[in-house]
Design an enzyme around this catalytic site. Structure first.
Site, PDB file in Angstrom:
ATOM      1  N   CYS A 411       0.795  -1.166   0.171  1.00 23.47           N
ATOM      2  CA  CYS A 411      -0.056  -0.193  -0.229  1.00 23.47           C
ATOM      3  C   CYS A 411       0.706   1.277  -0.072  1.00 23.47           C
ATOM      4  O   CYS A 411       1.981   1.228  -0.249  1.00 23.47           O
ATOM      5  CB  CYS A 411      -1.100  -0.257   1.132  1.00 23.47           C
ATOM      6  N   THR A 412       0.413   2.475   0.522  1.00 22.90           N
ATOM      7  CA  THR A 412       1.027   3.661   0.096  1.00 22.90           C
ATOM      8  C   THR A 412       2.286   3.696   1.281  1.00 22.90           C
ATOM      9  O   THR A 412       3.537   3.895   0.764  1.00 22.90           O
ATOM     10  CB  THR A 412       0.316   4.912   0.498  1.00 22.90           C
TER      11      THR A 412
END
Length: 533
Positions: A411-412
């Protein structure tokens, strides 16, 4: 090496001072102060002067010089007798700082107080006059005010003294002496620190922590963070919940090391900051920072203030119960992740992976608006609009997969994959789950710093949760413009405040649609602007 003893002592003193205090908004504080001051003026000019305490404050000369306090060294404050909030150590300290704002820059203050001295002839002397006669230091002769009980006691004694000497006094009187607390030494992370206001660049960073014992009082912890981060002039958005902390921030680069040391010294964060503080690879000049964001279609800083918010969870997951976030698959370092993806790509291209089971399943655990503009080579997007939809998506995608299937998630910044990996292992029974340590942000930084000659396996733009909206990692335009279907990597929010949809939109359409996602929103936005003008 940090001097943890002094830092721990400092943290404890701050926590104790904040314990039980109620935080008010700036508007509430200003309104409260305005009302209180007017009431005090009414009392002092009327016939109820005995319903207030007079506190004569003396600021130590050394402290005055250090903080460049230009007010008279002595000042008078008035405190209503029924004002119980001020009759605490935190309350009286805040009252003094309100009167002398420069004192907020001092990290450790000591308060001592005393009463007037009654002379045999009936006159009243202040403690300093009494000390002049005896040749003693007035500060040392004053009573220590180091807890709530000592504060309450001095107010009680002042009232009793007044009742027995009201022919010589207009109201109860207290003398208060303020100086730096030598016993509470400055925490080591602040020693020798540069002035953050003199920085030439700003560094974007993020971090999260899931302390095993949780955060017992998130509201008080927010006040604690505000207090100890005050010297750094940091900006950003921080979520605090019982389960932990989730932060996206902008820090003056010239004090970045000091700020990191501070964060690592906080028990609820410290060793529980998973994979360390995630620092963007490129700092922004102050000028670049001021226009790096895009808010309501206008260039602006990514963050304008420091906002700390109380949340039920630091990432809204929609789960009925909390899982064990300490048992959440395996962290895979960015360079190992890079190599795994290169090998998988080569096998796909050469056809050497006849059995698809030998290739890992790579899942992008972000939402659709994020994956539309940037994704790792070979990754599968979940196709979700909200993180809470991830669980149904995984159940569908993995329903026929063996429980030892190699799964790689990212994810980020890594925080969502902690929850994803915990769910896949604890709720779905998968045994070979890895997650990209530090997320795309850490991967971007690592490739830039360690292997700049390598072609990134992430293509396009990394969506970030601040005013910048996206950080371009490669020039690949993967997104499809919502209005004309052209390729683009530009992200924004619809300018119609009633919509505010996250969207991919090219530069031409952004201009022709006035920053809106559709004709309907454009008409609404234009009409609203017309009505305002």
């Amino acid at each position: 090496m940090m001097c943890l003893d002094s830092t721990s002592h400092y943290f404890t003193s701050i926590r104790n001072a904040l314990e039980g205090s109620k935080e008010l908004t700036r508007k509430e504080l200003l309104e409260q102060e305005k009302t209180r001051n007017q009431h005090l003026r009414d009392l002092l000019t009327g016939h109820e002067q005995t319903s207030v305490f007079e506190v004569r404050v003396y600021i130590d000369a050394e402290l005055r010089n250090e903080l460049h306090i230009k007010k008279e060294k002595r000042a008078r404050m008035f405190i209503q007798k029924d004002d119980t909030n001020t009759k605490t150590l935190f309350g009286i300290m805040e009252e003094v700082k309100l009167f002398f704002p420069a004192l907020r820059m001092c990290h450790s203050l000591s308060l001592r107080a005393d009463l007037p001295t009654s002379m045999a002839v009936g006159s009243i002397l202040c403690p300093e006059e009494s000390c002049e006669e005896t040749g003693t230091d007035p500060y040392e002769s004053y009573r220590s005010m180091d807890n709530d009980q000592s504060v309450v006691k001095i107010f009680q004694d002042a009232e009793n003294f007044f009742l027995s000497h009201n022919q010589n006094l207009k109201r109860p009187l207290i003398y208060l002496h303020v100086r730096r607390d030598d016993k509470l030494s400055m925490p080591s992370y602040l020693k020798g620190m540069s002035n953050p206001k003199e920085t030439k660049t700003m560094t974007m960073l993020s971090f999260y922590s899931f302390p095993p014992e949780g955060i017992s009082d998130p509201e008080n912890f927010i006040r604690f963070l505000k207090k100890i981060w005050e010297p750094f002039d940091v900006l950003g958005r921080v979520y605090v919940a019982t389960e932990g902390v989730n932060a996206q921030m902008a820090v003056p680069t010239n004090i970045l090391d000091n700020f990191q040391k501070c964060c690592y010294a906080i028990p609820e964060m410290g060793k529980h900051i998973e994979n360390g503080i995630n620092i963007d690879p490129v700092a922004l000049t102050v000028e670049e920072f001021s226009v790096a964001g895009n808010i309501d279609g206008k260039a602006s800083p990514p963050f304008k203030t420091l906002t700390l918010k109380l949340r039920s969870k630091i990432v809204a997951d929609g789960l009925d119960k909390s899982l064990n976030w300490e048992s959440a698959g395996n962290d895979m370092p960015p360079m190992e992740w890079h190599q795994k993806l290169k090998e998988a790509k080569e096998k796909r291209q050469t056809g050497t992976a006849q059995d698809g089971h030998t290739l890992p399943l790579i899942f992008d655990c972000r939402n659709s608006y994020e994956t539309e503009v940037g994704i790792f080579d070979g990754a599968q997007p979940l196709g979700t609009e909200n993180f809470r939809d991830s669980w149904d998506a995984f159940k569908e995608k993995l329903k026929d997969k063996p429980r030892d299937t190699p799964i790689m998630t990212y994810c980020t910044g890594g925080i969502r994959c902690v929850k994803v990996a915990a769910y896949l292992t604890q709720e779905m029974g998968f045994s070979n789950v890895s997650r990209l340590a530090g997320g795309i942000i850490a991967y971007d930084r690592t490739i830039n710093n360690i292997a700049p000659e390598e072609e990134p396996m992430f293509k396009g733009t990394n969506y970030v949760f601040d005013g910048r909206v996206g950080r371009k990692i490669t020039d690949d335009a993967l997104g499809i413009c919502i209005t004309c279907s052209e390729k683009t990597n530009l992200l924004s929010n619809c300018m119609n405040v009633q919509c505010h949809r996250r969207m991919v939109q090219c530069e031409n359409c952004r201009e022709s649609y006035c920053g809106c996602c559709s004709d309907a929103c454009r008409v609404t936005e234009v009409q609203q602007n017309f009505n305002m003008n």
